[in-house]
Design a protein around this motif. Sequence first.
Motif, PDB file in Angstrom:
ATOM      1  N   PRO A  30      -3.568  -7.598  -7.333  1.00  0.00           N
ATOM      2  CA  PRO A  30      -4.575  -6.897  -6.530  1.00  0.00           C
ATOM      3  C   PRO A  30      -4.110  -6.468  -5.136  1.00  0.00           C
ATOM      4  CG  PRO A  30      -5.586  -8.743  -7.661  1.00  0.00           C
ATOM      5  CD  PRO A  30      -4.101  -8.852  -7.901  1.00  0.00           C
ATOM      6  N   GLN A  31      -3.145  -7.148  -4.554  1.00  0.00           N
ATOM      7  CA  GLN A  31      -2.671  -6.793  -3.215  1.00  0.00           C
ATOM      8  C   GLN A  31      -1.523  -5.787  -3.238  1.00  0.00           C
ATOM      9  OE1 GLN A  31      -4.532  -7.874  -0.643  1.00  0.00           O
ATOM     10  NE2 GLN A  31      -5.747  -8.767  -2.283  1.00  0.00           N
ATOM     11  N   ASN A  32      -1.078  -5.376  -4.417  1.00  0.00           N
ATOM     12  CA  ASN A  32       0.045  -4.441  -4.522  1.00  0.00           C
ATOM     13  C   ASN A  32      -0.479  -3.002  -4.424  1.00  0.00           C
ATOM     14  OD1 ASN A  32       2.356  -3.014  -5.072  1.00  0.00           O
ATOM     15  ND2 ASN A  32       2.950  -4.256  -6.829  1.00  0.00           N
ATOM     16  N   TYR A  33      -0.845  -2.631  -3.219  1.00  0.00           N
ATOM     17  CA  TYR A  33      -1.454  -1.321  -2.987  1.00  0.00           C
ATOM     18  C   TYR A  33      -0.483  -0.177  -3.242  1.00  0.00           C
ATOM     19  CZ  TYR A  33      -4.918  -4.336  -0.848  1.00  0.00           C
ATOM     20  OH  TYR A  33      -5.829  -5.330  -0.625  1.00  0.00           O
ATOM     21  N   GLY A  34       0.791  -0.388  -2.974  1.00  0.00           N
ATOM     22  CA  GLY A  34       1.787   0.654  -3.233  1.00  0.00           C
ATOM     23  C   GLY A  34       1.834   1.025  -4.700  1.00  0.00           C
ATOM     24  N   SER A  35       1.851   0.030  -5.557  1.00  0.00           N
ATOM     25  CA  SER A  35       1.886   0.294  -6.997  1.00  0.00           C
ATOM     26  C   SER A  35       0.576   0.932  -7.462  1.00  0.00           C
ATOM     27  CB  SER A  35       2.166  -1.002  -7.754  1.00  0.00           C
ATOM     28  OG  SER A  35       2.453  -0.727  -9.100  1.00  0.00           O
ATOM     29  N   GLN A  36      -0.520   0.521  -6.885  1.00  0.00           N
ATOM     30  CA  GLN A  36      -1.802   1.126  -7.251  1.00  0.00           C
ATOM     31  C   GLN A  36      -1.829   2.609  -6.885  1.00  0.00           C
ATOM     32  OE1 GLN A  36      -5.110  -1.413  -5.960  1.00  0.00           O
ATOM     33  NE2 GLN A  36      -3.726  -3.164  -6.213  1.00  0.00           N
ATOM     34  N   ARG A  37      -1.248   2.968  -5.740  1.00  0.00           N
ATOM     35  CA  ARG A  37      -1.183   4.384  -5.362  1.00  0.00           C
ATOM     36  C   ARG A  37      -0.323   5.168  -6.350  1.00  0.00           C
ATOM     37  NH1 ARG A  37      -1.180   2.015  -0.319  1.00  0.00           N
ATOM     38  NH2 ARG A  37       1.075   2.095  -0.133  1.00  0.00           N
ATOM     39  N   VAL A  38       0.770   4.564  -6.818  1.00  0.00           N
ATOM     40  CA  VAL A  38       1.619   5.223  -7.820  1.00  0.00           C
ATOM     41  C   VAL A  38       0.788   5.539  -9.056  1.00  0.00           C
ATOM     42  CG1 VAL A  38       3.511   4.838  -9.464  1.00  0.00           C
ATOM     43  CG2 VAL A  38       3.823   4.276  -7.037  1.00  0.00           C
ATOM     44  N   LEU A  39       0.057   4.556  -9.548  1.00  0.00           N
ATOM     45  CA  LEU A  39      -0.740   4.754 -10.764  1.00  0.00           C
ATOM     46  C   LEU A  39      -1.807   5.827 -10.560  1.00  0.00           C
ATOM     47  CD1 LEU A  39      -1.018   1.010 -11.827  1.00  0.00           C
ATOM     48  CD2 LEU A  39       0.535   2.765 -12.736  1.00  0.00           C
ATOM     49  N   GLU A  40      -2.434   5.838  -9.408  1.00  0.00           N
ATOM     50  CA  GLU A  40      -3.424   6.882  -9.121  1.00  0.00           C
ATOM     51  C   GLU A  40      -2.772   8.259  -9.043  1.00  0.00           C
ATOM     52  OE1 GLU A  40      -5.121   5.190  -5.594  1.00  0.00           O
ATOM     53  OE2 GLU A  40      -6.560   3.991  -6.756  1.00  0.00           O
ATOM     54  N   ARG A  41      -1.578   8.342  -8.444  1.00  0.00           N
ATOM     55  CA  ARG A  41      -0.879   9.633  -8.326  1.00  0.00           C
ATOM     56  C   ARG A  41      -0.572  10.244  -9.681  1.00  0.00           C
ATOM     57  NH1 ARG A  41       2.894   7.121  -4.653  1.00  0.00           N
ATOM     58  NH2 ARG A  41       1.915   7.243  -2.631  1.00  0.00           N
ATOM     59  N   ILE A  42      -0.300   9.415 -10.683  1.00  0.00           N
ATOM     60  CA  ILE A  42       0.050   9.973 -11.997  1.00  0.00           C
ATOM     61  C   ILE A  42      -1.186  10.235 -12.855  1.00  0.00           C
ATOM     62  CG2 ILE A  42       2.322   8.894 -11.897  1.00  0.00           C
ATOM     63  CD1 ILE A  42       1.272   7.104 -14.303  1.00  0.00           C
TER      64      ILE A  42
END
Length: 176
Positions: free
Chosen positions: A138-150
Amino acid sequence: MNAQGSDPDPPILQTARMTFRPFTADDFGLLAELHRDPEVGRYMGGVWDDAKIAAVLDDFVSEHARRGHSKWCVHTREGVFVGRAGLSLWRATDEFELGYAFRPEFWGQGLATEAARAVAAWAFANTEAPYLIAFTEPQNYGSQRVLERIGMVRQADRDMGFATPSAFFRMERPAR
């Protein structure tokens, strides 16, 4: 001369900056380099010991042999090991999971987004998966942004078998 077309083990996938190939039993050192890094471990349950690295590597090798996909070994086009990315079956739910983990020196360069986008496209072109899932700490915001970008869509947090529920994402197969 070893022209790309004559390579006995051509890459599974290539992007503008990376190549993806199946892991082999000889890749223990590469996977260990990745998962012994404390920065990588911060969002992946800690630094992995040799037994876990060996078990995961065996899973990657055997899943690719069975299914034709798994998490793959990722290098730059110049041959520098970046990390891993690919498509696996999440056994607990029988869903196709897009996942990646890169060495910290490659963070912030758009490589994770490039890899995730390519893996998703490969998955929909080469499997019948109706959708893909992905999840992060839940705290891995960078990876979450990657998933949203794709184009993955955040769902309710979900128990994926870790200490706390994971930030959970889903992507539907594009209309044909």
